[in-house]
Structures are given as C-alpha cells and as structure tokens.
Design a protein around this motif. Structure first.
Motif, mmCIF file in Angstrom:
data_model
loop_
_atom_site.group_PDB
_atom_site.id
_atom_site.type_symbol
_atom_site.label_atom_id
_atom_site.label_comp_id
_atom_site.label_asym_id
_atom_site.label_seq_id
_atom_site.Cartn_x
_atom_site.Cartn_y
_atom_site.Cartn_z
ATOM 1 N N VAL A 193 5.643 -1.923 -4.086
ATOM 2 C CA VAL A 193 4.314 -2.352 -3.641
ATOM 3 C C VAL A 193 3.369 -1.154 -3.699
ATOM 4 O O VAL A 193 3.802 -0.003 -3.732
ATOM 5 C CB VAL A 193 4.351 -2.940 -2.208
ATOM 6 N N GLY A 194 2.076 -1.445 -3.687
ATOM 7 C CA GLY A 194 1.089 -0.371 -3.728
ATOM 8 C C GLY A 194 1.236 0.456 -4.989
ATOM 9 O O GLY A 194 1.465 -0.075 -6.071
ATOM 10 N N LYS A 195 1.125 1.777 -4.852
ATOM 11 C CA LYS A 195 1.245 2.671 -6.011
ATOM 12 C C LYS A 195 2.629 2.578 -6.650
ATOM 13 O O LYS A 195 2.764 2.792 -7.846
ATOM 14 C CB LYS A 195 0.933 4.111 -5.603
ATOM 15 N N ARG A 196 3.629 2.253 -5.860
ATOM 16 C CA ARG A 196 4.986 2.158 -6.403
ATOM 17 C C ARG A 196 5.156 0.944 -7.318
ATOM 18 O O ARG A 196 6.098 0.894 -8.087
ATOM 19 C CB ARG A 196 6.006 2.119 -5.269
ATOM 20 N N ALA A 197 4.251 -0.002 -7.250
ATOM 21 C CA ALA A 197 4.320 -1.173 -8.130
ATOM 22 C C ALA A 197 3.858 -0.849 -9.545
ATOM 23 O O ALA A 197 4.052 -1.653 -10.458
ATOM 24 C CB ALA A 197 3.479 -2.303 -7.557
ATOM 25 N N GLU A 198 3.292 0.334 -9.749
ATOM 26 C CA GLU A 198 2.813 0.706 -11.084
ATOM 27 C C GLU A 198 3.922 0.642 -12.129
ATOM 28 O O GLU A 198 3.669 0.320 -13.288
ATOM 29 C CB GLU A 198 2.206 2.109 -11.060
ATOM 30 N N VAL A 199 5.134 0.914 -11.729
ATOM 31 C CA VAL A 199 6.260 0.868 -12.680
ATOM 32 C C VAL A 199 6.368 -0.505 -13.346
ATOM 33 O O VAL A 199 6.783 -0.624 -14.497
ATOM 34 C CB VAL A 199 7.582 1.269 -11.974
ATOM 35 N N LEU A 200 5.961 -1.544 -12.646
ATOM 36 C CA LEU A 200 6.063 -2.911 -13.177
ATOM 37 C C LEU A 200 5.112 -3.157 -14.347
ATOM 38 O O LEU A 200 5.333 -4.074 -15.135
ATOM 39 C CB LEU A 200 5.800 -3.922 -12.060
ATOM 40 N N GLU A 201 4.095 -2.335 -14.477
ATOM 41 C CA GLU A 201 3.138 -2.483 -15.575
ATOM 42 C C GLU A 201 3.744 -2.151 -16.932
ATOM 43 O O GLU A 201 3.214 -2.560 -17.964
ATOM 44 C CB GLU A 201 1.916 -1.587 -15.343
ATOM 45 N N TYR A 202 4.836 -1.399 -16.949
ATOM 46 C CA TYR A 202 5.401 -0.890 -18.196
ATOM 47 C C TYR A 202 6.696 -1.580 -18.603
ATOM 48 O O TYR A 202 7.257 -1.251 -19.639
ATOM 49 C CB TYR A 202 5.607 0.625 -18.089
ATOM 50 N N ILE A 203 7.163 -2.511 -17.798
ATOM 51 C CA ILE A 203 8.408 -3.203 -18.128
ATOM 52 C C ILE A 203 8.108 -4.585 -18.691
ATOM 53 O O ILE A 203 7.019 -5.112 -18.517
ATOM 54 C CB ILE A 203 9.354 -3.311 -16.901
#
Length: 109
Positions: free
Chosen positions: A50-60
């Motif tokens: 969630v939050g900034k940690r959800a950024e990883v989901l943009e690349y998968i």
C-alpha cells in the motif's frame, strides 16, 4: 519475451524487501519491456503493498497471493515454501529472479 520472469516476495513490516524487489523488478522491466513478470507474495506481505510500497505493482504483469493457514509462519518459512512451489504455481517456461538482483541487459536470449 515468452519466458515469464518470476519473483517471490515475503517481507516483514519493518524490512526493506519490498523496496529491493521494486528496484529489481524495475530493472527487469526497463531492459525487458515486453516481459511477463509474475510476483508471488504471501498474504501478510500482500497487506504491506500500500502507499509508496504499492509502486512495485506498476511494473508487474501478474500477482499471485499465497495464503498461509498458519498466521504464525515465519517470513523465512513462507519464502522458502513459496520458492519450492513455484513450478506448481506458475505454468510454462519461467526464469526465477531473486528480489535483490539487478538486471542490466535484456534477458531475451
């Protein structure tokens, strides 16, 4: 790229494993823009995306959440169990990449 790039991510709330995975997955996506990237996460780690940690989901391309009946299973156990089950969880050709790996060129060949 036909081969799937597969990552296994487990992370305690205070650890930086998600941030390491983000850098690795970003580098894989940068050098392999058409890659099918699969992220396998346990249920507790999934709650941290969630939050900034959800950024990883943009690349998968795909996320698979593995639920553990034993909520007290350690992160080490969760990680090792998922890693040993990758072949059962992901169909087709795959290349497993550790979350602390930096990809510095195309993996096409």
């Amino acid at each position: 790229m036909q081969t799937k790039l597969v990552y296994v991510l487990t992370c305690a709330p205070e650890a930086t494993c998600i941030e390491q995975a983000l850098i690795s997955i970003w580098s894989a996506r940068y050098h392999n823009p058409d890659a099918h990237i699969v992220l396998l996460v346990d249920d507790l780690t999934n709650q941290l995306l969630v939050g900034k940690r959800a950024e990883v989901l943009e690349y998968i391309t795909e996320k698979l959440v593995i639920t553990f009946e034993d909520a007290n299973a350690t992160m080490m156990y969760r990680s090792r169990w998922i890693k040993t089950q990758v072949r059962e969880l992901v169909e087709g050709d795959l290349l497993f990449i550790d979350c602390d790996t930096i990809v510095n060129k195309s993996l096409e060949e």
